[in-house]
Design an enzyme around this catalytic site. Structure first.
Site, PDB file in Angstrom:
ATOM      1  N   ASP A  64       1.165  -1.189   0.048  1.00  0.00           N
ATOM      2  CA  ASP A  64       0.018  -0.141   0.001  1.00  0.00           C
ATOM      3  C   ASP A  64       1.101   1.528  -0.180  1.00  0.00           C
ATOM      4  OD1 ASP A  64      -1.908   2.311   0.517  1.00  0.00           O
ATOM      5  OD2 ASP A  64      -3.165   0.754   1.903  1.00  0.00           O
ATOM      6  N   SER A 115      -7.109   3.548  -1.226  1.00  0.00           N
ATOM      7  CA  SER A 115      -7.441   2.256  -1.679  1.00  0.00           C
ATOM      8  C   SER A 115      -8.419   1.461  -2.090  1.00  0.00           C
ATOM      9  CB  SER A 115      -6.387   1.876  -0.265  1.00  0.00           C
ATOM     10  OG  SER A 115      -5.318   2.543  -0.122  1.00  0.00           O
ATOM     11  N   HIS A 176      -9.322  -3.141   5.852  1.00  0.00           N
ATOM     12  CA  HIS A 176      -9.230  -2.413   5.722  1.00  0.00           C
ATOM     13  C   HIS A 176      -9.817  -2.721   4.082  1.00  0.00           C
ATOM     14  CE1 HIS A 176      -6.285   1.415   5.440  1.00  0.00           C
ATOM     15  NE2 HIS A 176      -7.669   1.396   6.171  1.00  0.00           N
ATOM     16  N   THR A 178      -7.873  -2.669   1.069  1.00  0.00           N
ATOM     17  CA  THR A 178      -6.663  -3.588   0.094  1.00  0.00           C
ATOM     18  C   THR A 178      -7.634  -4.592   0.582  1.00  0.00           C
ATOM     19  OG1 THR A 178      -5.023  -1.938  -0.052  1.00  0.00           O
ATOM     20  CG2 THR A 178      -4.999  -4.335  -0.836  1.00  0.00           C
ATOM     21  N   HIS A 382      -1.466   2.720  -5.152  1.00  0.00           N
ATOM     22  CA  HIS A 382      -0.588   4.141  -5.046  1.00  0.00           C
ATOM     23  C   HIS A 382       0.514   4.590  -4.737  1.00  0.00           C
ATOM     24  CE1 HIS A 382      -1.989   5.159  -0.954  1.00  0.00           C
ATOM     25  NE2 HIS A 382      -2.915   3.887  -1.517  1.00  0.00           N
ATOM     26  N   HIS A 455      -2.097  11.122  -1.091  1.00  0.00           N
ATOM     27  CA  HIS A 455      -1.910  10.346  -1.823  1.00  0.00           C
ATOM     28  C   HIS A 455      -1.435  11.388  -3.272  1.00  0.00           C
ATOM     29  CE1 HIS A 455      -4.255   6.578  -0.884  1.00  0.00           C
ATOM     30  NE2 HIS A 455      -3.125   7.011   0.626  1.00  0.00           N
TER      31      HIS A 455
END
Length: 500
Positions: A64, A115, A176, A178, A382, A455
């Site tokens: 991540d 994400s 979360h 992902t 990302h 990000h």
């Protein structure tokens, strides 16, 4: 290609390499160390063969927030930590996963992704909307009623239907974005426990992410689930086993840990390193490990807490040991989730250390599987606004000082465009007597964002090896990752045949 033709081709390649090597004597720099190293790398690439067999297994590493500067800085950091040249160092995934491509990370509605839709793209093959998981572009963010008809099928669901084993591992909460993308369908990525559901979602019957994991209808469910997020599976009346003052998050009366145990009497639930170490993979068919009430610790902090939590490599190896007992194969996601969190905090040291922990996990998994029948992919969802700047000399500490600004104050090699490292209405701090290599140091930033750095929208790298890994080349859309995995495994056809 027949075996005799392969031998002829190999012989021709060897002859060509031998001729080329002797010809290099005519080049003045032929004995220069950089020149000879590049010649050796060229020979390795020429001799490599494309693998077009069917992949029995897939191991997908998602790091991540792993931007290109993060890779470079981690490579240097890891080398310098071992006392070798950092700049020419090689991380395990750079060496073991030779096929690469650049992945475009924009989402259906945003130049810069979060994400949730990027993970959906990787495991489902479609670009979607920021803030949503497991749905198509037809979704309306945070509107439960829009979910119907927008749900996707993931590679993990196809694998379960085809009879393969599946697993998910993360150093973040297992609910979360992902890891959740492998099983959940939600219009709001923050709906991790029932307490997080808005009234509209409750009225329209949408489930929270933790409940969707335990209720997941695909095949016979995940064989391995390990990560953080214990609180989302526990009742609000239940005390956390590590901290009696902390309670669970659930208000709906569902003890999801107990439900999982009742549903899977062939499985083992563990919540700490001691329980994890006691698991015998040969005698265990399922693992449900929740090692923290929220996210697991950063690797730098885990090492200070002896025996508290397993490492990412330890979890990955134990997962492979359990999953590989299925002769039909397995699909496993391993997420290094906290690289992203360290970057958000403006804390480069922890981001680099967690990246090195992922590299350790890649090496450990590679050594456990047959690489000829296992498609191994490492990529990011990302990037981050993280940079390597200035003109530091070779072997300068990567966490150190790069030079002096026009304000006559030192600046570090690593920095951020925005984030907690910039202070509103304050001049840039003087780092003259500051240890910028300390793990708690926050790199300076340009734009003050007190809570969290953001990000970035630049491309990220895909690394791969194994069956059909050569399909990763050039600049590709992020959702291609799913399509290569599905093609390499023929998973949709296998699932369809199994359903008949």
């Amino acid at each position: 290609m027949t075996s005799s033709f392969r031998l002829l081709a190999l012989g021709a390649s060897v002859l060509a390499l031998t001729t080329a090597a002797s010809a290099q004597d005519n080049v003045l720099q032929h004995d220069d160390s950089y020149y000879t190293a590049a010649q050796a790398e060229l020979a390795k690439k020429i001799a490599s063969q494309q693998n077009v067999g069917r992949a029995k297994n897939v191991v997908l590493f998602v790091v991540d927030g792993l931007s290109v500067p993060t890779i470079t800085a981690s490579r240097i950091y890891e080398g310098q930590s071992r006392g070798v040249d950092g700049e020419s160092n090689v991380l395990s995934f750079e060496e073991l996963l030779p096929y690469t491509a650049l992945s475009k990370t924009y989402t259906h509605d945003s130049q810069v992704a979060d994400s949730a839709p990027t993970a959906t793209a990787i495991v489902s093959g479609v670009k979607s909307v920021n803030g949503t998981i497991g749905v198509t572009q037809a979704i309306q963010a945070d509107v439960c009623a829009s979910q119907k008809g927008a749900e996707v099928t993931t590679l993990f669901e196809l694998a379960e239907e085809a009879g393969l084993s599946t697993g998910i591992i993360s150093t973040a909460r297992i609910t979360h974005a992902t890891p959740a993308a492998t099983y959940a369908k939600v219009a709001g990525r923050d709906w991790e426990a029932d307490k997080d559901l808005p009234e509209e979602a409750v009225q329209n019957g949408c489930k929270d992410i933790a409940a969707q994991l335990v209720d997941w209808p695909a095949g016979n469910g995940f064989e391995v689930v390990m990560g953080g997020g214990r609180g989302n599976f526990m009742l609000e009346s239940q005390a956390d086993p590590e901290d009696e003052t902390a309670k669970g998050a659930r208000k709906d009366g569902r003890d999801l840990v107990a439900e999982w145990q009742q549903k899977h009497n062939d499985g083992v639930y563990v919540w700490n390193k001691e329980g994890f170490d006691a698991i015998d993979p040969a005698a265990t068919d399922r693992i449900f490990g929740l090692f923290n009430r929220s996210h697991m610790q950063y690797d730098a902090d885990r090492e200070k807490d002896a025996g508290g939590e397993p490492s990412l490599a330890e979890m990955a190896v134990k997962a492979v040991d359990v999953l590989s007992k299925n002769d039909d194969g397995f699909v496993l996601m391993v997420e290094g989730g906290r690289v992203d969190h360290a970057h958000h905090a403006g804390n480069a040291a922890r981001a680099l250390i967690d990246t090195v922990a992922v590299a350790d996990a890649v090496k450990a998994v590679y050594d456990k599987v047959d690489p000829n029948e296992t498609l191994i992919i490492l990529t990011a969802d990302h990037s981050h606004v993280f940079s390597i700047a200035g003109y530091p000399k070779r072997n300068n500490p990567i966490l150190g000082i790069a030079g002096m600004g026009d304000d006559q104050k030192p600046y570090t090699t690593l920095g951020y465009q925005n984030g907690p490292g910039a202070k509103l209405d304050e001049p840039r701090a003087d780092l003259t007597n500051v240890d910028t290599t300390d793990v708690d140091f926050l790199q300076q930033a340009l734009v003050p964002l007190g809570e969290s750095e953001t990000h970035a929208g630049d491309d990220v790298v895909i690394f791969a090896q194994g069956p059909w890994a050569h399909l990763f080349h050039g600049v590709v859309e992020q959702n291609l990752v799913y399509h290569v995995m599905e093609h390499a495994t023929d998973m949709a056809n296998r699932a369809a045949l199994a359903a008949k």
